[in-house]
Design a protein around this motif. Structure first.
Motif, PDB file in Angstrom:
ATOM      1  N   ASP A  62       0.824  -1.213   0.000  1.00  0.00           N
ATOM      2  CA  ASP A  62       0.000   0.000   0.000  1.00  0.00           C
ATOM      3  C   ASP A  62       0.861   1.266   0.000  1.00  0.00           C
ATOM      4  N   GLU A  63       1.929   1.245  -0.793  1.00  0.00           N
ATOM      5  CA  GLU A  63       2.839   2.380  -0.865  1.00  0.00           C
ATOM      6  C   GLU A  63       2.503   3.332  -2.005  1.00  0.00           C
ATOM      7  N   LEU A  64       1.447   3.027  -2.782  1.00  0.00           N
ATOM      8  CA  LEU A  64       1.107   3.847  -3.936  1.00  0.00           C
ATOM      9  C   LEU A  64      -0.248   4.536  -3.743  1.00  0.00           C
ATOM     10  N   LEU A  65      -0.301   5.826  -4.060  1.00  0.00           N
ATOM     11  CA  LEU A  65      -1.567   6.550  -3.998  1.00  0.00           C
ATOM     12  C   LEU A  65      -2.524   6.053  -5.071  1.00  0.00           C
ATOM     13  N   GLU A  66      -1.962   5.669  -6.195  1.00  0.00           N
ATOM     14  CA  GLU A  66      -2.758   5.141  -7.306  1.00  0.00           C
ATOM     15  C   GLU A  66      -1.838   4.299  -8.166  1.00  0.00           C
ATOM     16  N   HIS A  67      -2.443   3.406  -8.946  1.00  0.00           N
ATOM     17  CA  HIS A  67      -1.666   2.621  -9.903  1.00  0.00           C
ATOM     18  C   HIS A  67      -2.591   2.087 -10.981  1.00  0.00           C
ATOM     19  N   ALA A  68      -2.034   1.887 -12.154  1.00  0.00           N
ATOM     20  CA  ALA A  68      -2.824   1.400 -13.285  1.00  0.00           C
ATOM     21  C   ALA A  68      -1.906   0.727 -14.288  1.00  0.00           C
ATOM     22  N   THR A  69      -2.491  -0.096 -15.138  1.00  0.00           N
ATOM     23  CA  THR A  69      -1.747  -0.745 -16.210  1.00  0.00           C
ATOM     24  C   THR A  69      -2.255  -0.212 -17.541  1.00  0.00           C
ATOM     25  N   VAL A  70      -1.325   0.306 -18.351  1.00  0.00           N
ATOM     26  CA  VAL A  70      -1.654   0.907 -19.642  1.00  0.00           C
ATOM     27  C   VAL A  70      -0.727   0.332 -20.698  1.00  0.00           C
ATOM     28  N   PHE A  71      -1.308  -0.253 -21.738  1.00  0.00           N
ATOM     29  CA  PHE A  71      -0.504  -0.843 -22.823  1.00  0.00           C
ATOM     30  C   PHE A  71       0.573  -1.793 -22.282  1.00  0.00           C
ATOM     31  N   GLU A  72       0.146  -2.719 -21.423  1.00  0.00           N
ATOM     32  CA  GLU A  72       0.994  -3.777 -20.867  1.00  0.00           C
ATOM     33  C   GLU A  72       2.049  -3.282 -19.863  1.00  0.00           C
ATOM     34  N   ASN A  73       2.092  -1.989 -19.585  1.00  0.00           N
ATOM     35  CA  ASN A  73       3.042  -1.466 -18.596  1.00  0.00           C
ATOM     36  C   ASN A  73       2.280  -0.865 -17.427  1.00  0.00           C
ATOM     37  N   SER A  74       2.854  -0.981 -16.233  1.00  0.00           N
ATOM     38  CA  SER A  74       2.192  -0.472 -15.040  1.00  0.00           C
ATOM     39  C   SER A  74       2.844   0.825 -14.558  1.00  0.00           C
ATOM     40  N   TYR A  75       2.012   1.689 -13.985  1.00  0.00           N
ATOM     41  CA  TYR A  75       2.454   2.988 -13.480  1.00  0.00           C
ATOM     42  C   TYR A  75       1.832   3.199 -12.108  1.00  0.00           C
ATOM     43  N   GLY A  76       2.524   3.924 -11.248  1.00  0.00           N
ATOM     44  CA  GLY A  76       1.976   4.198  -9.931  1.00  0.00           C
ATOM     45  C   GLY A  76       2.623   5.408  -9.299  1.00  0.00           C
ATOM     46  N   THR A  77       1.946   6.002  -8.303  1.00  0.00           N
ATOM     47  CA  THR A  77       2.430   7.196  -7.614  1.00  0.00           C
ATOM     48  C   THR A  77       2.835   6.853  -6.184  1.00  0.00           C
ATOM     49  N   PRO A  78       4.134   6.918  -5.850  1.00  0.00           N
ATOM     50  CA  PRO A  78       4.561   6.667  -4.476  1.00  0.00           C
ATOM     51  C   PRO A  78       3.965   7.703  -3.525  1.00  0.00           C
ATOM     52  N   ALA A  79       3.413   7.248  -2.419  1.00  0.00           N
ATOM     53  CA  ALA A  79       2.719   8.150  -1.497  1.00  0.00           C
ATOM     54  C   ALA A  79       3.669   8.980  -0.638  1.00  0.00           C
ATOM     55  N   ALA A  80       4.773   8.400  -0.180  1.00  0.00           N
ATOM     56  CA  ALA A  80       5.629   9.066   0.808  1.00  0.00           C
ATOM     57  C   ALA A  80       6.147  10.433   0.355  1.00  0.00           C
ATOM     58  N   PRO A  81       6.733  10.586  -0.843  1.00  0.00           N
ATOM     59  CA  PRO A  81       7.220  11.905  -1.237  1.00  0.00           C
ATOM     60  C   PRO A  81       6.108  12.929  -1.428  1.00  0.00           C
ATOM     61  N   VAL A  82       4.917  12.470  -1.827  1.00  0.00           N
ATOM     62  CA  VAL A  82       3.777  13.379  -1.968  1.00  0.00           C
ATOM     63  C   VAL A  82       3.388  13.939  -0.607  1.00  0.00           C
ATOM     64  N   GLU A  83       3.279  13.062   0.379  1.00  0.00           N
ATOM     65  CA  GLU A  83       2.914  13.499   1.727  1.00  0.00           C
ATOM     66  C   GLU A  83       3.946  14.475   2.281  1.00  0.00           C
ATOM     67  N   ALA A  84       5.227  14.217   2.030  1.00  0.00           N
ATOM     68  CA  ALA A  84       6.287  15.093   2.534  1.00  0.00           C
ATOM     69  C   ALA A  84       6.164  16.490   1.930  1.00  0.00           C
ATOM     70  N   THR A  85       5.880  16.568   0.642  1.00  0.00           N
ATOM     71  CA  THR A  85       5.746  17.871  -0.025  1.00  0.00           C
ATOM     72  C   THR A  85       4.524  18.621   0.482  1.00  0.00           C
ATOM     73  N   LEU A  86       3.394  17.934   0.626  1.00  0.00           N
ATOM     74  CA  LEU A  86       2.185  18.578   1.134  1.00  0.00           C
ATOM     75  C   LEU A  86       2.381  19.073   2.565  1.00  0.00           C
ATOM     76  N   ASN A  87       3.059  18.275   3.371  1.00  0.00           N
ATOM     77  CA  ASN A  87       3.304  18.675   4.762  1.00  0.00           C
ATOM     78  C   ASN A  87       4.222  19.881   4.867  1.00  0.00           C
ATOM     79  N   ALA A  88       5.017  20.102   3.806  1.00  0.00           N
ATOM     80  CA  ALA A  88       5.889  21.275   3.764  1.00  0.00           C
ATOM     81  C   ALA A  88       5.145  22.513   3.272  1.00  0.00           C
ATOM     82  N   GLY A  89       3.851  22.371   2.975  1.00  0.00           N
ATOM     83  CA  GLY A  89       3.038  23.502   2.561  1.00  0.00           C
ATOM     84  C   GLY A  89       3.122  23.839   1.089  1.00  0.00           C
TER      85      GLY A  89
END
Length: 204
Positions: A62-89
């Motif tokens: 559960d380390e990804l905010l979202e993930h999907a598979t497009v044209f046989e390849n998978s993509y996802g957004t790591p949650a930790a760096p997003v949270e750190a940036t938001l917490n920094a305002g």
């Protein structure tokens, strides 16, 4: 959390790059992907390139905010760096498809402003995909076939802009960002500030 989505070739990557150049307090969320690195891409700037096993492990943890598979390849957004940036305002920009946007809305709806970018026509979309020269004709055909399904999800977004002119489209997305930043429910300390303004004035 500013989310941009569009069918491939409609211009969200170009708009994202220009937006980052002009907005100092906006930071790009870097996704992980299982697809091979393309010529000119840089690890950690464009994507974090991982194996299928690594990607699946991130999903299971559960380390990804979202993930999907497009044209046989998978993509996802790591949650930790997003949270750190938001917490920094500061704000975070996301270049994701409708599936990713849907998952993010489920998890963090109050923090998100979402924008869907439309091409001016299917003919122009096909021209852009063909002339950028990164895909084979077979892949271009797949992207065009998928575009209609992606476009059908436009109604799930807060805003819709048509990219018939890059500069005008960029100005509209910047206006959305600036408006969302001053929404009353997004201003920390607003209640205390207004409370101070409404206190009865006492002359010294």
């Amino acid at each position: 959390m500013l989310v941009l989505s569009s069918p491939s070739g409609a211009g969200k990557t170009t708009i994202s790059r220009k937006l980052l150049e002009q907005e100092a307090d906006l930071h790009m969320s870097v996704s992980v992907t299982t697809r091979p690195m393309r010529k000119g891409e840089v690890e950690g700037r464009d994507y974090y390139f991982v194996s299928r096993a690594q990607f699946d492990a991130m999903v299971d943890a559960d380390e990804l905010l979202e993930h999907a598979t497009v044209f046989e390849n998978s993509y996802g957004t790591p949650a930790a760096p997003v949270e750190a940036t938001l917490n920094a305002g500061e704000d975070v920009l996301f270049d994701v498809d409708w599936q990713g946007a849907q998952q993010m809305r489920t998890r963090r709806r109050s923090d998100i402003a979402s924008v869907f970018i439309l091409p001016p026509s299917t003919e122009e979309l096909a021209r852009r995909l063909t002339t950028r020269g990164t895909d084979t004709p077979e892949v271009v055909a797949k992207r065009m076939a998928k575009a209609a399904d992606e476009i059908s999800h436009y109604g799930e977004y807060d805003y819709v802009v048509v990219n018939d002119d890059v500069d005008r489209c960029l100005a509209e997305v910047r206006a959305i960002l600036h408006a969302e930043r001053v929404r009353a429910d997004r201003l920390p300390g607003l209640a205390d500030f207004v409370g101070g303004l409404t206190e009865v004035y006492r002359a010294p």
